[in-house]
Write a protein that holds these residues in place. Structure first.
Motif, PDB file in Angstrom:
ATOM      1  N   PRO A   1       6.908  -4.923  -4.623  1.00 28.69           N
ATOM      2  CA  PRO A   1       5.476  -5.074  -4.379  1.00 28.69           C
ATOM      3  C   PRO A   1       5.189  -5.188  -2.883  1.00 28.69           C
ATOM      4  O   PRO A   1       5.882  -5.923  -2.173  1.00 28.69           O
ATOM      5  CB  PRO A   1       5.117  -6.375  -5.104  1.00 28.69           C
ATOM      6  N   ARG A   2       4.206  -4.418  -2.422  1.00 29.35           N
ATOM      7  CA  ARG A   2       3.837  -4.466  -1.017  1.00 29.35           C
ATOM      8  C   ARG A   2       2.334  -4.667  -0.899  1.00 29.35           C
ATOM      9  O   ARG A   2       1.572  -4.163  -1.719  1.00 29.35           O
ATOM     10  CB  ARG A   2       4.223  -3.164  -0.317  1.00 29.35           C
ATOM     11  N   GLY A   3       1.963  -5.398   0.108  1.00 29.14           N
ATOM     12  CA  GLY A   3       0.544  -5.630   0.336  1.00 29.14           C
ATOM     13  C   GLY A   3      -0.081  -4.443   1.040  1.00 29.14           C
ATOM     14  O   GLY A   3       0.598  -3.554   1.545  1.00 29.14           O
ATOM     15  N   TYR A   4      -1.406  -4.428   1.054  1.00 31.77           N
ATOM     16  CA  TYR A   4      -2.111  -3.402   1.798  1.00 31.77           C
ATOM     17  C   TYR A   4      -3.280  -4.053   2.509  1.00 31.77           C
ATOM     18  O   TYR A   4      -3.479  -5.273   2.418  1.00 31.77           O
ATOM     19  CB  TYR A   4      -2.563  -2.254   0.894  1.00 31.77           C
ATOM     20  N   VAL A   5      -4.053  -3.284   3.230  1.00 32.31           N
ATOM     21  CA  VAL A   5      -5.129  -3.826   4.056  1.00 32.31           C
ATOM     22  C   VAL A   5      -6.115  -4.584   3.187  1.00 32.31           C
ATOM     23  O   VAL A   5      -6.664  -4.042   2.233  1.00 32.31           O
ATOM     24  CB  VAL A   5      -5.850  -2.700   4.818  1.00 32.31           C
ATOM     25  N   GLY A   6      -6.294  -5.861   3.480  1.00 29.63           N
ATOM     26  CA  GLY A   6      -7.242  -6.670   2.736  1.00 29.63           C
ATOM     27  C   GLY A   6      -6.617  -7.481   1.616  1.00 29.63           C
ATOM     28  O   GLY A   6      -7.270  -8.326   1.034  1.00 29.63           O
TER      29      GLY A   6
ATOM     30  N   LEU B   1      -2.021 -10.455  -4.409  1.00 34.23           N
ATOM     31  CA  LEU B   1      -1.841  -9.543  -5.542  1.00 34.23           C
ATOM     32  C   LEU B   1      -1.141 -10.239  -6.698  1.00 34.23           C
ATOM     33  O   LEU B   1      -1.503 -10.053  -7.864  1.00 34.23           O
ATOM     34  CB  LEU B   1      -1.049  -8.306  -5.111  1.00 34.23           C
ATOM     35  N   ARG B   2      -0.118 -11.055  -6.392  1.00 32.35           N
ATOM     36  CA  ARG B   2       0.606 -11.779  -7.441  1.00 32.35           C
ATOM     37  C   ARG B   2      -0.309 -12.757  -8.168  1.00 32.35           C
ATOM     38  O   ARG B   2      -0.279 -12.863  -9.393  1.00 32.35           O
ATOM     39  CB  ARG B   2       1.778 -12.536  -6.839  1.00 32.35           C
ATOM     40  N   SER B   3      -1.113 -13.506  -7.387  1.00 31.42           N
ATOM     41  CA  SER B   3      -2.004 -14.488  -8.018  1.00 31.42           C
ATOM     42  C   SER B   3      -3.036 -13.795  -8.890  1.00 31.42           C
ATOM     43  O   SER B   3      -3.367 -14.271  -9.981  1.00 31.42           O
ATOM     44  CB  SER B   3      -2.694 -15.339  -6.953  1.00 31.42           C
ATOM     45  N   LYS B   4      -3.529 -12.648  -8.447  1.00 28.82           N
ATOM     46  CA  LYS B   4      -4.507 -11.902  -9.241  1.00 28.82           C
ATOM     47  C   LYS B   4      -3.870 -11.384 -10.528  1.00 28.82           C
ATOM     48  O   LYS B   4      -4.480 -11.426 -11.601  1.00 28.82           O
ATOM     49  CB  LYS B   4      -5.050 -10.734  -8.421  1.00 28.82           C
TER      50      LYS B   4
END
Length: 83
Positions: A40-45, A51-54
């Motif tokens: 898993p990778r983050g993106y802008v914003g 993302l994990r919590s969502k």
């Protein structure tokens, strides 16, 4: 010309395999395959933690539970109108 079997010719891989002359990976069973893992990778914003919590919210107590409750209510309503 008579055609000879590859296992009878000493310079072929068939003969080497038959007489256990190969000590490398090819002769010893199947090769192990390393499969790529999804990371898993983050993106802008949105960072990875966001993302994990969502994702946790949606699967445990979020939209899935809401949709299941709505489905159940619709089923009950359909049953009551039918009877």
């Amino acid at each position: 010309l008579n055609k000879k079997r590859p296992a009878k010719l000493t310079w072929t891989t068939a003969w080497r395999r038959l007489n256990k002359k190969m000590s490398n990976i090819e002769s010893s069973g199947r090769r192990r395959v390393r499969r790529a893992r999804a990371v898993p990778r983050g993106y802008v914003g949105a960072s990875v933690a966001d993302l994990r919590s969502k994702a946790k919210k949606t699967t445990k107590g979020g939209s899935y539970a809401v949709k299941a409750a709505a489905r159940e209510a619709a089923r009950r309503a359909a049953k009551s109108t039918k009877a």
